[in-house]
Design a protein around this motif. Structure first.
Motif, PDB file in Angstrom:
ATOM      1  N   GLN A 112       1.967  22.597  39.156  1.00 38.07           N
ATOM      2  CA  GLN A 112       1.881  21.229  39.667  1.00 38.07           C
ATOM      3  C   GLN A 112       1.851  20.240  38.506  1.00 38.07           C
ATOM      4  OE1 GLN A 112      -1.802  21.660  41.733  1.00 38.07           O
ATOM      5  NE2 GLN A 112      -0.907  22.634  43.524  1.00 38.07           N
ATOM      6  N   LYS A 143      -0.170  14.504  40.913  1.00 32.34           N
ATOM      7  CA  LYS A 143      -1.128  14.515  42.007  1.00 32.34           C
ATOM      8  C   LYS A 143      -0.412  14.732  43.340  1.00 32.34           C
ATOM      9  CE  LYS A 143      -4.617  11.657  44.299  1.00 32.34           C
ATOM     10  NZ  LYS A 143      -5.252  10.315  44.365  1.00 32.34           N
ATOM     11  N   ILE A 144       0.784  14.132  43.477  1.00 33.14           N
ATOM     12  CA  ILE A 144       1.580  14.307  44.692  1.00 33.14           C
ATOM     13  C   ILE A 144       1.900  15.780  44.920  1.00 33.14           C
ATOM     14  CG2 ILE A 144       3.888  13.938  45.661  1.00 33.14           C
ATOM     15  CD1 ILE A 144       2.219  11.564  46.154  1.00 33.14           C
ATOM     16  N   GLU A 159       0.132  18.331  44.041  1.00 30.25           N
ATOM     17  CA  GLU A 159      -1.078  18.998  44.529  1.00 30.25           C
ATOM     18  C   GLU A 159      -1.279  18.718  46.020  1.00 30.25           C
ATOM     19  OE1 GLU A 159      -5.921  18.991  43.706  1.00 30.25           O
ATOM     20  OE2 GLU A 159      -4.564  17.949  42.339  1.00 30.25           O
ATOM     21  N   GLU A 160      -1.101  17.460  46.431  1.00 29.82           N
ATOM     22  CA  GLU A 160      -1.253  17.111  47.845  1.00 29.82           C
ATOM     23  C   GLU A 160      -0.180  17.798  48.687  1.00 29.82           C
ATOM     24  OE1 GLU A 160      -1.276  12.890  48.240  1.00 29.82           O
ATOM     25  OE2 GLU A 160      -2.945  12.595  46.845  1.00 29.82           O
ATOM     26  N   TYR A 161       1.017  17.875  48.157  1.00 30.66           N
ATOM     27  CA  TYR A 161       2.118  18.549  48.853  1.00 30.66           C
ATOM     28  C   TYR A 161       1.778  20.020  49.088  1.00 30.66           C
ATOM     29  CZ  TYR A 161       6.941  20.198  49.598  1.00 30.66           C
ATOM     30  OH  TYR A 161       8.072  20.776  50.107  1.00 30.66           O
ATOM     31  N   ASN A 213      -1.186  21.367  49.186  1.00 35.80           N
ATOM     32  CA  ASN A 213      -2.293  21.487  50.141  1.00 35.80           C
ATOM     33  C   ASN A 213      -1.783  21.432  51.583  1.00 35.80           C
ATOM     34  OD1 ASN A 213      -4.186  21.639  48.089  1.00 35.80           O
ATOM     35  ND2 ASN A 213      -4.642  19.455  48.106  1.00 35.80           N
ATOM     36  N   LEU A 214      -0.853  20.521  51.852  1.00 34.88           N
ATOM     37  CA  LEU A 214      -0.277  20.433  53.191  1.00 34.88           C
ATOM     38  C   LEU A 214       0.499  21.706  53.528  1.00 34.88           C
ATOM     39  CD1 LEU A 214       0.453  18.963  55.789  1.00 34.88           C
ATOM     40  CD2 LEU A 214       2.275  17.774  54.548  1.00 34.88           C
ATOM     41  N   TRP A 244      -0.975  13.426  58.262  1.00 38.19           N
ATOM     42  CA  TRP A 244      -1.069  13.912  56.880  1.00 38.19           C
ATOM     43  C   TRP A 244       0.310  13.853  56.211  1.00 38.19           C
ATOM     44  CZ3 TRP A 244      -3.644  19.310  55.628  1.00 38.19           C
ATOM     45  CH2 TRP A 244      -3.842  19.428  54.248  1.00 38.19           C
ATOM     46  N   LEU A 252       1.627  11.348  53.100  1.00 38.47           N
ATOM     47  CA  LEU A 252       2.182  11.902  51.864  1.00 38.47           C
ATOM     48  C   LEU A 252       3.589  11.374  51.619  1.00 38.47           C
ATOM     49  CD1 LEU A 252       1.829  13.828  49.508  1.00 38.47           C
ATOM     50  CD2 LEU A 252       2.562  15.699  50.982  1.00 38.47           C
ATOM     51  N   GLU A 277       3.442   7.784  50.487  1.00 39.53           N
ATOM     52  CA  GLU A 277       2.992   7.717  49.093  1.00 39.53           C
ATOM     53  C   GLU A 277       4.126   8.085  48.137  1.00 39.53           C
ATOM     54  OE1 GLU A 277      -0.779   9.407  46.405  1.00 39.53           O
ATOM     55  OE2 GLU A 277      -0.584   9.924  48.531  1.00 39.53           O
TER      56      GLU A 277
END
Length: 304
Positions: free
Chosen positions: A4, A7-8, A10-12, A14-15, A77, A81, A84
């Motif tokens: 990763q 930050k995007i 990491e969020e991606y 997680n989803l 969610w 994302l 963002e």
């Protein structure tokens, strides 16, 4: 999954992980329940009678409501994302990207150009303004979890903020011909000091805006457009870029971005600014290269 880089990313992930686990648990409950009921209520003799079972309203509501809540949660969610990822940061470092069979080219405001690889400073918002010089391509950096089609005849954008130093692989994710698999590149995330040092190694000695200013004169734009706000045959270029509601002669209001400026140069009668005559400006289709168009747009951006 690739490491990763933002930050995007990491969020991606997680989803994506939530979707995998939710699908796994849901499948286990569904298939496990089916197997349990098949075994438990299996007919044991030829004389067994099927019992009368009435429906259970509460149970039916629960097994419908819980999946609905999960699906709506995933939608919200995912939308957050996506929003963002697609919101372009202000005051970002802009890099122009050109796709062509079968390589990538990069151009900076300073006039610096590079092929197949480009540099960005760590912890700095970056905006990529992309177009293709031939066929459809797709710019993909797996570690950033970003991908965007690169289309001939228009501009598309991507943004990211790299948080880790390192080298990241670039791919073309849209089949573009026989050497599609070899259309690779590399992004180097370096410190601000190293980036400034690399950026200053500009062999051409002219910034992108300075090149655009030269084409502004050489191509005759200066005859009809001013750069100081004075109206001439055509509207002034001063302060026009970035306007959100620029009024046309048909009452339409448009945002002045890269695609609008490109269209106004190549197809000037498609949208005519209110108060100016139609059919006066000739088309420059076929007379300007992508590099020249890019430089002219950068010059217009610089006229605050």
């Amino acid at each position: 999954m690739p490491p990763q880089g933002t930050k995007i990313a990491e969020e991606y992930d997680n989803l994506y992980a939530f979707l995998l686990w939710a699908s796994l648990i849901g499948s286990m409950i569904l298939i496990g329940g089916m197997i349990f009921f098949v075994v438990k209520y299996k007919r044991k003799t030829d004389h067994d009678k099927t019992p009368y079972i009435s429906h259970n309203t509460f149970l039916e509501f629960i097994w419908s409501f819980i999946p609905l809540v999960i699906f709506l949660g995933v939608f919200v969610w995912g939308w957050h994302l996506y929003h963002e990822m697609r919101t372009m940061p202000e005051n970002a470092l802009e890099v122009n990207v050109f796709g062509r069979q079968w390589s990538w080219e990069f151009a900076y405001k300073s006039g610096k150009t590079s092929g197949k690889e480009f540099y960005v400073p760590v912890n700095t918002p970056v905006k990529l303004i992309m177009t293709s010089k031939d066929v459809l391509h797709s710019f993909y950096i797996p570690s950033m979890r970003i991908k965007q089609d690169v289309v001939p005849g228009m501009y598309t954008t991507l943004s990211f903020n790299a948080e880790k130093l390192g080298d990241y692989q670039i791919f073309c994710a849209e089949y573009c011909g026989t050497t599609h698999s070899g259309m690779l590149g590399q992004m180097h995330v370096v410190s601000q000091a190293d980036f400034e040092k690399w950026l200053q190694e500009n062999e051409e000695g002219m910034t992108l805006a300075e090149k655009g200013q030269k084409y502004f004169t050489d191509k005759g734009c200066v005859a009809c457009h001013s750069v100081d706000g004075t109206p001439k045959v055509g509207p002034s270029w001063k302060g026009v870029f970035g306007l959100k509601e620029h009024e046309m002669d048909d009452g339409q209001k448009v945002s002045v971005d890269e695609n609008y400026v490109r269209e106004s140069i190549l197809n000037p009668n498609a949208k005519v600014v209110k108060g100016y005559p139609k059919g006066v400006m000739p088309t420059f289709q076929g007379q300007l290269s992508e590099d020249q168009l890019n430089a002219l747009i950068e010059f217009i951006k610089s006229l605050k």
